[in-house]
Design a protein around this motif. Structure first.
Motif, PDB file in Angstrom:
ATOM      1  N   ALA A  57      28.517  43.594  46.342  1.00  0.00           N
ATOM      2  CA  ALA A  57      29.494  44.002  45.187  1.00  0.00           C
ATOM      3  C   ALA A  57      29.726  45.644  45.351  1.00  0.00           C
ATOM      4  N   ILE A  58      31.110  45.811  44.982  1.00  0.00           N
ATOM      5  CA  ILE A  58      31.458  47.467  44.750  1.00  0.00           C
ATOM      6  C   ILE A  58      31.332  47.542  43.284  1.00  0.00           C
ATOM      7  N   ILE A  59      30.571  48.725  42.954  1.00  0.00           N
ATOM      8  CA  ILE A  59      30.469  49.097  41.794  1.00  0.00           C
ATOM      9  C   ILE A  59      31.415  49.920  41.058  1.00  0.00           C
ATOM     10  N   LEU A  60      32.073  49.454  40.181  1.00  0.00           N
ATOM     11  CA  LEU A  60      33.271  50.135  39.575  1.00  0.00           C
ATOM     12  C   LEU A  60      32.866  51.017  38.447  1.00  0.00           C
ATOM     13  N   PHE A  61      31.873  50.378  37.729  1.00  0.00           N
ATOM     14  CA  PHE A  61      31.313  51.165  36.562  1.00  0.00           C
ATOM     15  C   PHE A  61      29.818  51.019  36.354  1.00  0.00           C
ATOM     16  N   ASP A  62      28.945  51.902  36.512  1.00  0.00           N
ATOM     17  CA  ASP A  62      27.542  51.572  36.502  1.00  0.00           C
ATOM     18  C   ASP A  62      26.921  52.006  35.158  1.00  0.00           C
ATOM     19  N   GLY A  63      27.901  52.848  34.247  1.00  0.00           N
ATOM     20  CA  GLY A  63      27.166  53.021  32.997  1.00  0.00           C
ATOM     21  C   GLY A  63      27.072  54.588  32.869  1.00  0.00           C
ATOM     22  N   SER A 103      42.545  40.043  47.626  1.00  0.00           N
ATOM     23  CA  SER A 103      41.898  38.828  46.860  1.00  0.00           C
ATOM     24  C   SER A 103      40.520  39.510  46.343  1.00  0.00           C
ATOM     25  N   PHE A 104      39.772  39.016  45.458  1.00  0.00           N
ATOM     26  CA  PHE A 104      38.730  39.448  44.807  1.00  0.00           C
ATOM     27  C   PHE A 104      38.139  38.594  43.778  1.00  0.00           C
ATOM     28  N   GLN A 105      36.827  38.813  43.617  1.00  0.00           N
ATOM     29  CA  GLN A 105      36.325  38.150  42.324  1.00  0.00           C
ATOM     30  C   GLN A 105      35.759  39.490  41.605  1.00  0.00           C
ATOM     31  N   LEU A 106      36.097  39.745  40.283  1.00  0.00           N
ATOM     32  CA  LEU A 106      35.979  40.516  39.488  1.00  0.00           C
ATOM     33  C   LEU A 106      35.148  40.308  38.014  1.00  0.00           C
ATOM     34  N   HIS A 107      34.097  41.183  37.931  1.00  0.00           N
ATOM     35  CA  HIS A 107      33.400  41.103  36.653  1.00  0.00           C
ATOM     36  C   HIS A 107      33.485  42.343  35.704  1.00  0.00           C
ATOM     37  N   LEU A 108      33.766  41.954  34.582  1.00  0.00           N
ATOM     38  CA  LEU A 108      33.457  42.990  33.357  1.00  0.00           C
ATOM     39  C   LEU A 108      33.404  42.688  32.072  1.00  0.00           C
ATOM     40  N   GLU A 109      32.734  43.353  31.351  1.00  0.00           N
ATOM     41  CA  GLU A 109      32.477  43.020  30.027  1.00  0.00           C
ATOM     42  C   GLU A 109      33.078  44.034  28.943  1.00  0.00           C
ATOM     43  N   TRP A 110      33.561  43.474  27.774  1.00  0.00           N
ATOM     44  CA  TRP A 110      34.387  44.269  27.019  1.00  0.00           C
ATOM     45  C   TRP A 110      33.731  43.851  25.372  1.00  0.00           C
ATOM     46  N   ARG A 111      34.048  44.686  24.688  1.00  0.00           N
ATOM     47  CA  ARG A 111      33.593  44.625  23.138  1.00  0.00           C
ATOM     48  C   ARG A 111      34.603  45.169  22.190  1.00  0.00           C
ATOM     49  N   VAL A 112      34.897  44.304  21.236  1.00  0.00           N
ATOM     50  CA  VAL A 112      35.967  45.190  20.269  1.00  0.00           C
ATOM     51  C   VAL A 112      34.903  45.547  19.329  1.00  0.00           C
ATOM     52  N   GLU A 241      41.129  50.122  16.010  1.00  0.00           N
ATOM     53  CA  GLU A 241      39.924  50.955  16.903  1.00  0.00           C
ATOM     54  C   GLU A 241      39.752  50.537  18.333  1.00  0.00           C
ATOM     55  N   PRO A 242      39.582  51.293  19.286  1.00  0.00           N
ATOM     56  CA  PRO A 242      39.498  51.116  20.506  1.00  0.00           C
ATOM     57  C   PRO A 242      38.414  50.318  21.011  1.00  0.00           C
ATOM     58  N   ILE A 243      38.666  49.534  22.039  1.00  0.00           N
ATOM     59  CA  ILE A 243      37.585  48.777  22.466  1.00  0.00           C
ATOM     60  C   ILE A 243      36.705  49.549  23.633  1.00  0.00           C
ATOM     61  N   SER A 244      35.492  48.809  24.132  1.00  0.00           N
ATOM     62  CA  SER A 244      34.629  49.309  25.046  1.00  0.00           C
ATOM     63  C   SER A 244      34.519  48.357  26.151  1.00  0.00           C
ATOM     64  N   PHE A 245      34.136  49.023  27.501  1.00  0.00           N
ATOM     65  CA  PHE A 245      33.887  48.222  28.712  1.00  0.00           C
ATOM     66  C   PHE A 245      32.576  48.655  29.144  1.00  0.00           C
ATOM     67  N   ARG A 246      32.066  47.874  29.847  1.00  0.00           N
ATOM     68  CA  ARG A 246      30.543  48.162  30.704  1.00  0.00           C
ATOM     69  C   ARG A 246      30.575  47.087  31.853  1.00  0.00           C
ATOM     70  N   ASN A 247      29.485  47.465  32.726  1.00  0.00           N
ATOM     71  CA  ASN A 247      29.224  46.511  33.880  1.00  0.00           C
ATOM     72  C   ASN A 247      30.249  46.028  34.662  1.00  0.00           C
ATOM     73  N   ILE A 248      31.019  46.870  35.259  1.00  0.00           N
ATOM     74  CA  ILE A 248      32.252  46.403  35.913  1.00  0.00           C
ATOM     75  C   ILE A 248      32.171  46.310  37.416  1.00  0.00           C
ATOM     76  N   TRP A 249      32.204  45.399  38.069  1.00  0.00           N
ATOM     77  CA  TRP A 249      32.226  45.282  39.759  1.00  0.00           C
ATOM     78  C   TRP A 249      33.046  44.427  40.212  1.00  0.00           C
ATOM     79  N   ILE A 250      33.147  44.477  41.576  1.00  0.00           N
ATOM     80  CA  ILE A 250      34.206  43.717  42.104  1.00  0.00           C
ATOM     81  C   ILE A 250      33.613  43.112  43.675  1.00  0.00           C
ATOM     82  N   ARG A 251      33.899  42.190  43.899  1.00  0.00           N
ATOM     83  CA  ARG A 251      33.509  41.470  45.581  1.00  0.00           C
ATOM     84  C   ARG A 251      34.994  41.199  46.214  1.00  0.00           C
ATOM     85  N   LYS A 252      35.105  41.985  47.301  1.00  0.00           N
ATOM     86  CA  LYS A 252      36.514  41.695  48.122  1.00  0.00           C
ATOM     87  C   LYS A 252      36.206  40.061  48.557  1.00  0.00           C
ATOM     88  N   MET A 253      37.208  39.204  48.912  1.00  0.00           N
ATOM     89  CA  MET A 253      37.107  38.192  49.657  1.00  0.00           C
ATOM     90  C   MET A 253      38.363  37.912  50.463  1.00  0.00           C
TER      91      MET A 253
END
Length: 253
Positions: A57-63, A103-112, A241-253
Motif C-alpha cells: 500500500a501507499i500510505i496517505l496518512f500515517d498519523g 483504479s485503486f483500493q482505498l481504505h480510510l477511517e473517519w469519525r464525527v 463540528e468538524p470530522i476527523s480521519f485516520r489510517n488512510i492508505w491506497i493500493r493501485k490496481m
C-alpha cells in the motif's frame, strides 16, 4: 423430415464427441501455474482497533503529518494533525493527495464528534472524491434522516447506499472503496463508465455501482473527460463540528 433426422443425428454425434473428449481429459489440462500472484503481507492489528496497511500500500496518512497532501490550489495542506488524527479545518478548504491515481483500493477511517449537533446534511458533512471527480458522501446518519442519495455511502446525488451502517457519534467508521477508473472515447464520452464498490464497517453499501458522471450539488451528472486524479477530502463548511480521519492508505490496481 429427413433434414430433421440428419440434424438430430449430428447433435447426437457432437454430444458423444464432447462426452468422449471430457472422458479423455486429465485434471492437469485445466490447471495453470503462471503468472503467480504477488505475495502481499496483510496489515497487523493496531492498538485501539483497526489494522495497519498491507505491504504494497501507499500510505496517505500515517498519523504523523500531511506530507502526502496539498490544498486545492497546490499549496501546503493545513488541516490539524494531533494524536494520530487529521481534523478538518473549515477555514483551510479541501485537501487532496499530491499523487494521482487510476483504479485503486482505498481504505480510510473517519469519525464525527461525540458532541455533534445539527440535522440532515448539516451534521458532520464531508466527502471523499475519487480521482477528484466523484464524491462518496460522508455524513452522520446515526438517527439522522436526509435524502437517501445524500446519506453516508451514497454516490452523491446519484445512488443511495444499500444500508445504513453508521456507528454512534464518537466511534470510528471504516470505508473500504474499490474503484475502477473510466475509459473515454476520443470525443470525450464514456467508453466504460467508472464503477465502485463501497464497504462501511463490514457492510456492503455499493456493489459494483456504475457512476453516471460528476456528482453535482445542483443539476444532474456531467461527463467530463479526465485522466488520473487525486483523492480529495472535502471541507464542507456546514455549521456542525468538524470530522476527523485516520489510517488512510491506497493500493493501485
Amino acid at each position: 423430415m429427413k433434414n430433421k433426422i440428419v440434424a438430430i443425428i449430428g447433435l447426437a454425434v457432437l454430444g458423444c464427441n464432447y462426452a468422449s473428449a471430457q472422458e479423455r481429459m486429465k485434471p492437469g489440462m485445466s490447471e495453470f501455474y503462471s503468472p503467480v500472484p504477488p505475495v502481499v503481507t496483510p496489515g497487523e492489528e493496531m492498538r485501539g482497533g483497526g489494522f495497519t496497511a498491507p505491504s504494497d500500500a501507499i500510505i496517505l496518512f500515517d498519523g504523523k503529518d500531511l506530507s502526502a497532501w496539498e490544498n486545492s490550489k497546490g499549496g501546503p495542506a493545513e488541516w490539524k494533525v494531533k494524536d494520530g488524527v487529521i481534523t478538518v479545518d473549515k477555514s483551510k478548504g479541501d485537501i487532496r493527495t499530491k499523487e494521482k491515481f487510476g483504479s485503486f483500493q482505498l481504505h480510510l477511517e473517519w469519525r464525527v464528534p461525540k458532541t455533534i449537533q445539527g440535522e440532515g446534511q448539516a451534521r458532520g458533512n464531508s466527502g471523499v472524491f475519487l480521482q477528484g471527480m466523484y464524491e462518496v458522501q460522508i455524513l452522520d446518519n446515526y438517527n439522522n434522516s436526509t435524502y437517501v442519495n445524500g446519506q453516508a455511502g451514497s454516490i452523491y446525488k446519484q445512488t443511495a447506499p444499500l444500508a445504513n451502517a453508521m456507528r454512534k457519534p464518537g466511534e470510528w467508521n471504516v470505508y473500504d472503496i474499490i474503484y475502477t477508473a473510466p475509459v473515454f472515447k476520443e470525443d470525450g464520452s464514456y467508453r466504460v463508465r467508472p464503477q465502485v464498490t463501497i464497504i462501511q464497517n463490514g457492510v456492503v453499501l455499493q456493489n459494483n455501482t456504475t457512476i453516471l458522471g460528476t456528482t453535482e450539488y445542483i443539476g444532474f451528472p456531467k461527463v467530463v473527460k479526465h485522466g488520473e486524479g487525486p483523492i480529495l477530502l472535502q471541507s464542507h463548511g456546514d455549521p456542525s463540528e468538524p470530522i476527523s480521519f485516520r489510517n488512510i492508505w491506497i493500493r493501485k490496481m
